[in-house]
Design a protein around this motif. Structure first.
Motif, PDB file in Angstrom:
ATOM      1  N   GLU A 132       0.862  -1.182   0.000  1.00  0.00           N
ATOM      2  CA  GLU A 132       0.000   0.000   0.000  1.00  0.00           C
ATOM      3  C   GLU A 132       0.894   1.226   0.000  1.00  0.00           C
ATOM      4  O   GLU A 132       1.845   1.322   0.791  1.00  0.00           O
ATOM      5  CB  GLU A 132      -0.904  -0.004   1.231  1.00  0.00           C
ATOM      6  N   VAL A 133       0.601   2.183  -0.879  1.00  0.00           N
ATOM      7  CA  VAL A 133       1.473   3.333  -1.111  1.00  0.00           C
ATOM      8  C   VAL A 133       0.901   4.557  -0.408  1.00  0.00           C
ATOM      9  O   VAL A 133      -0.286   4.861  -0.547  1.00  0.00           O
ATOM     10  CB  VAL A 133       1.616   3.609  -2.620  1.00  0.00           C
ATOM     11  N   HIS A 134       1.769   5.242   0.340  1.00  0.00           N
ATOM     12  CA  HIS A 134       1.383   6.483   1.017  1.00  0.00           C
ATOM     13  C   HIS A 134       2.331   7.589   0.557  1.00  0.00           C
ATOM     14  O   HIS A 134       3.469   7.656   1.037  1.00  0.00           O
ATOM     15  CB  HIS A 134       1.464   6.334   2.541  1.00  0.00           C
ATOM     16  N   PRO A 135       1.888   8.452  -0.371  1.00  0.00           N
ATOM     17  CA  PRO A 135       2.756   9.569  -0.779  1.00  0.00           C
ATOM     18  C   PRO A 135       2.974  10.527   0.384  1.00  0.00           C
ATOM     19  O   PRO A 135       2.043  10.871   1.111  1.00  0.00           O
ATOM     20  CB  PRO A 135       1.975  10.237  -1.917  1.00  0.00           C
ATOM     21  N   GLU A 136       4.229  10.939   0.582  1.00  0.00           N
ATOM     22  CA  GLU A 136       4.578  11.858   1.656  1.00  0.00           C
ATOM     23  C   GLU A 136       5.399  13.001   1.081  1.00  0.00           C
ATOM     24  O   GLU A 136       6.075  12.860   0.072  1.00  0.00           O
ATOM     25  CB  GLU A 136       5.380  11.145   2.750  1.00  0.00           C
ATOM     26  N   ARG A 137       5.330  14.140   1.772  1.00  0.00           N
ATOM     27  CA  ARG A 137       6.130  15.301   1.373  1.00  0.00           C
ATOM     28  C   ARG A 137       7.102  15.615   2.497  1.00  0.00           C
ATOM     29  O   ARG A 137       6.705  16.025   3.575  1.00  0.00           O
ATOM     30  CB  ARG A 137       5.223  16.500   1.096  1.00  0.00           C
ATOM     31  N   GLY A 138       8.373  15.379   2.248  1.00  0.00           N
ATOM     32  CA  GLY A 138       9.400  15.613   3.254  1.00  0.00           C
ATOM     33  C   GLY A 138      10.298  16.771   2.870  1.00  0.00           C
ATOM     34  O   GLY A 138      10.051  17.485   1.895  1.00  0.00           O
ATOM     35  N   PRO A 139      11.371  16.985   3.644  1.00  0.00           N
ATOM     36  CA  PRO A 139      12.288  18.102   3.351  1.00  0.00           C
ATOM     37  C   PRO A 139      13.011  17.940   2.019  1.00  0.00           C
ATOM     38  O   PRO A 139      13.387  18.921   1.386  1.00  0.00           O
ATOM     39  CB  PRO A 139      13.272  18.072   4.528  1.00  0.00           C
ATOM     40  N   GLY A 140      13.189  16.688   1.577  1.00  0.00           N
ATOM     41  CA  GLY A 140      13.870  16.458   0.307  1.00  0.00           C
ATOM     42  C   GLY A 140      12.935  16.401  -0.883  1.00  0.00           C
ATOM     43  O   GLY A 140      13.345  16.058  -1.982  1.00  0.00           O
ATOM     44  N   GLY A 141      11.650  16.712  -0.672  1.00  0.00           N
ATOM     45  CA  GLY A 141      10.675  16.649  -1.760  1.00  0.00           C
ATOM     46  C   GLY A 141       9.698  15.507  -1.551  1.00  0.00           C
ATOM     47  O   GLY A 141       9.747  14.800  -0.544  1.00  0.00           O
ATOM     48  N   PRO A 142       8.790  15.310  -2.497  1.00  0.00           N
ATOM     49  CA  PRO A 142       7.802  14.228  -2.352  1.00  0.00           C
ATOM     50  C   PRO A 142       8.455  12.859  -2.434  1.00  0.00           C
ATOM     51  O   PRO A 142       9.397  12.645  -3.195  1.00  0.00           O
ATOM     52  CB  PRO A 142       6.846  14.469  -3.532  1.00  0.00           C
ATOM     53  N   SER A 143       7.955  11.942  -1.624  1.00  0.00           N
ATOM     54  CA  SER A 143       8.471  10.577  -1.619  1.00  0.00           C
ATOM     55  C   SER A 143       7.321   9.630  -1.282  1.00  0.00           C
ATOM     56  O   SER A 143       6.230  10.064  -0.923  1.00  0.00           O
ATOM     57  CB  SER A 143       9.615  10.415  -0.610  1.00  0.00           C
ATOM     58  N   ASP A 144       7.567   8.345  -1.412  1.00  0.00           N
ATOM     59  CA  ASP A 144       6.564   7.327  -1.138  1.00  0.00           C
ATOM     60  C   ASP A 144       6.967   6.519   0.086  1.00  0.00           C
ATOM     61  O   ASP A 144       8.155   6.250   0.303  1.00  0.00           O
ATOM     62  CB  ASP A 144       6.404   6.388  -2.338  1.00  0.00           C
ATOM     63  N   PHE A 145       5.974   6.121   0.872  1.00  0.00           N
ATOM     64  CA  PHE A 145       6.177   5.184   1.977  1.00  0.00           C
ATOM     65  C   PHE A 145       5.333   3.950   1.689  1.00  0.00           C
ATOM     66  O   PHE A 145       4.153   4.070   1.355  1.00  0.00           O
ATOM     67  CB  PHE A 145       5.777   5.807   3.314  1.00  0.00           C
ATOM     68  N   LEU A 146       5.942   2.776   1.808  1.00  0.00           N
ATOM     69  CA  LEU A 146       5.270   1.531   1.459  1.00  0.00           C
ATOM     70  C   LEU A 146       4.913   0.744   2.718  1.00  0.00           C
ATOM     71  O   LEU A 146       5.764   0.556   3.588  1.00  0.00           O
ATOM     72  CB  LEU A 146       6.172   0.660   0.571  1.00  0.00           C
ATOM     73  N   ASP A 147       3.681   0.307   2.793  1.00  0.00           N
ATOM     74  CA  ASP A 147       3.255  -0.664   3.796  1.00  0.00           C
ATOM     75  C   ASP A 147       3.119  -2.010   3.097  1.00  0.00           C
ATOM     76  O   ASP A 147       2.293  -2.150   2.185  1.00  0.00           O
ATOM     77  CB  ASP A 147       1.912  -0.271   4.417  1.00  0.00           C
ATOM     78  N   VAL A 148       3.937  -2.977   3.488  1.00  0.00           N
ATOM     79  CA  VAL A 148       3.816  -4.324   2.929  1.00  0.00           C
ATOM     80  C   VAL A 148       2.636  -4.985   3.643  1.00  0.00           C
ATOM     81  O   VAL A 148       2.759  -5.475   4.755  1.00  0.00           O
ATOM     82  CB  VAL A 148       5.114  -5.130   3.115  1.00  0.00           C
ATOM     83  N   VAL A 149       1.468  -4.960   2.992  1.00  0.00           N
ATOM     84  CA  VAL A 149       0.229  -5.393   3.629  1.00  0.00           C
ATOM     85  C   VAL A 149       0.208  -6.903   3.815  1.00  0.00           C
ATOM     86  O   VAL A 149      -0.095  -7.413   4.890  1.00  0.00           O
ATOM     87  CB  VAL A 149      -0.988  -4.923   2.804  1.00  0.00           C
ATOM     88  N   THR A 150       0.531  -7.633   2.773  1.00  0.00           N
ATOM     89  CA  THR A 150       0.520  -9.096   2.866  1.00  0.00           C
ATOM     90  C   THR A 150       1.440  -9.675   1.803  1.00  0.00           C
ATOM     91  O   THR A 150       1.805  -8.997   0.834  1.00  0.00           O
ATOM     92  CB  THR A 150      -0.910  -9.655   2.708  1.00  0.00           C
ATOM     93  N   ALA A 151       1.815 -10.928   1.998  1.00  0.00           N
ATOM     94  CA  ALA A 151       2.609 -11.682   1.029  1.00  0.00           C
ATOM     95  C   ALA A 151       2.139 -13.131   1.090  1.00  0.00           C
ATOM     96  O   ALA A 151       1.804 -13.627   2.170  1.00  0.00           O
ATOM     97  CB  ALA A 151       4.097 -11.572   1.344  1.00  0.00           C
ATOM     98  N   PHE A 152       2.119 -13.781  -0.046  1.00  0.00           N
ATOM     99  CA  PHE A 152       1.576 -15.135  -0.082  1.00  0.00           C
ATOM    100  C   PHE A 152       2.114 -15.882  -1.292  1.00  0.00           C
ATOM    101  O   PHE A 152       2.553 -15.274  -2.276  1.00  0.00           O
ATOM    102  CB  PHE A 152       0.041 -15.101  -0.132  1.00  0.00           C
ATOM    103  N   VAL A 153       2.091 -17.204  -1.205  1.00  0.00           N
ATOM    104  CA  VAL A 153       2.447 -18.067  -2.329  1.00  0.00           C
ATOM    105  C   VAL A 153       1.174 -18.297  -3.139  1.00  0.00           C
ATOM    106  O   VAL A 153       0.228 -18.906  -2.642  1.00  0.00           O
ATOM    107  CB  VAL A 153       3.022 -19.406  -1.833  1.00  0.00           C
ATOM    108  N   PRO A 154       1.109 -17.797  -4.376  1.00  0.00           N
ATOM    109  CA  PRO A 154      -0.153 -17.885  -5.140  1.00  0.00           C
ATOM    110  C   PRO A 154      -0.363 -19.270  -5.736  1.00  0.00           C
ATOM    111  O   PRO A 154       0.587 -19.974  -6.081  1.00  0.00           O
ATOM    112  CB  PRO A 154       0.046 -16.842  -6.248  1.00  0.00           C
TER     113      PRO A 154
END
Length: 200
Positions: A132-154
């Motif tokens: 899940e992607v959360h765009p953030e605005r920090g001192p170095g400019g816009p960046s993304d923060f990732l939440d690894v919601v789940t992982a699975f063997v399909p």
């Protein structure tokens, strides 16, 4: 000041190129017995709201790798529970984020489906990761923060998950993933159950 900023940008590009080159050296070659198969035809209704455009996927892939390199990610407890239950580790999840590829973008949910492989006992097995992607605005400019919601063997590695199926999978994010260890032998009191007989 402008020269300092230009030098800083140049150093940042050089560091990213060096990290990418080191990753390519560590990247295991794809096994010859697991070729990439084309997606089977799916109903339009099933993939409504899912973006599979190559340009969008490549942009998402670049943003994801940049966020991982910067350390802007968090592995949720649900993904760790699946890892314990299905036999892969957290570093396998990170390897998929770096060496795998984004297969689908879910714009409404702000989630990406990443497909890759992990190795277990010398066998390459498919692994899907949902971030899940959360765009953030920090001192170095816009960046993304990732939440690894789940992982699975399909069960079907080359099948893109629909929004409805993804919602069902993630509905129980707060629940503890159930897993158990199989006993090596039978329990005490169960005479010769679960063991091999001699000469069998």
């Amino acid at each position: 000041m402008a020269e300092l900023l230009a030098l800083r940008a140049q150093l940042g590009r050089a560091e990213r190129a060096e990290r990418a080159a080191a990753l390519e050296k560590r990247r295991a070659p794809r096994p010859a017995n697991i070729p990439l198969k084309p997606l089977r035809p799916q109903r339009e209704a099933e993939l409504s709201g899912v973006n599979t455009d190559d340009f969008q996927l490549s942009r998402a892939h670049a943003r994801m790798r940049e966020a991982v390199y910067e350390g802007h990610y968090h592995v949720c407890a649900h993904a760790v529970g699946h890892a314990r239950a299905e036999g892969f580790l957290e570093h396998d999840i990170m390897a998929v984020l770096l060496a795998g590829r984004v297969r689908a973008v879910y714009p409404d949910e702000k989630r990406w489906l990443v497909a890759g492989y992990f190795e277990a006992c010398g066998v390459a097995l498919p692994l899907h990761v949902v971030v899940e992607v959360h765009p953030e605005r920090g001192p170095g400019g816009p960046s993304d923060f990732l939440d690894v919601v789940t992982a699975f063997v399909p069960k079907h590695p080359h099948h893109i998950i629909s929004r409805a199926r993804l919602a069902v999978m993630l509905r129980y994010d707060d629940e503890k993933v159930q897993h158990r260890l199989a006993p090596v032998a039978s329990k005490t009191g169960n005479k010769s159950k679960g063991k091999w007989r001699k000469g069998a």
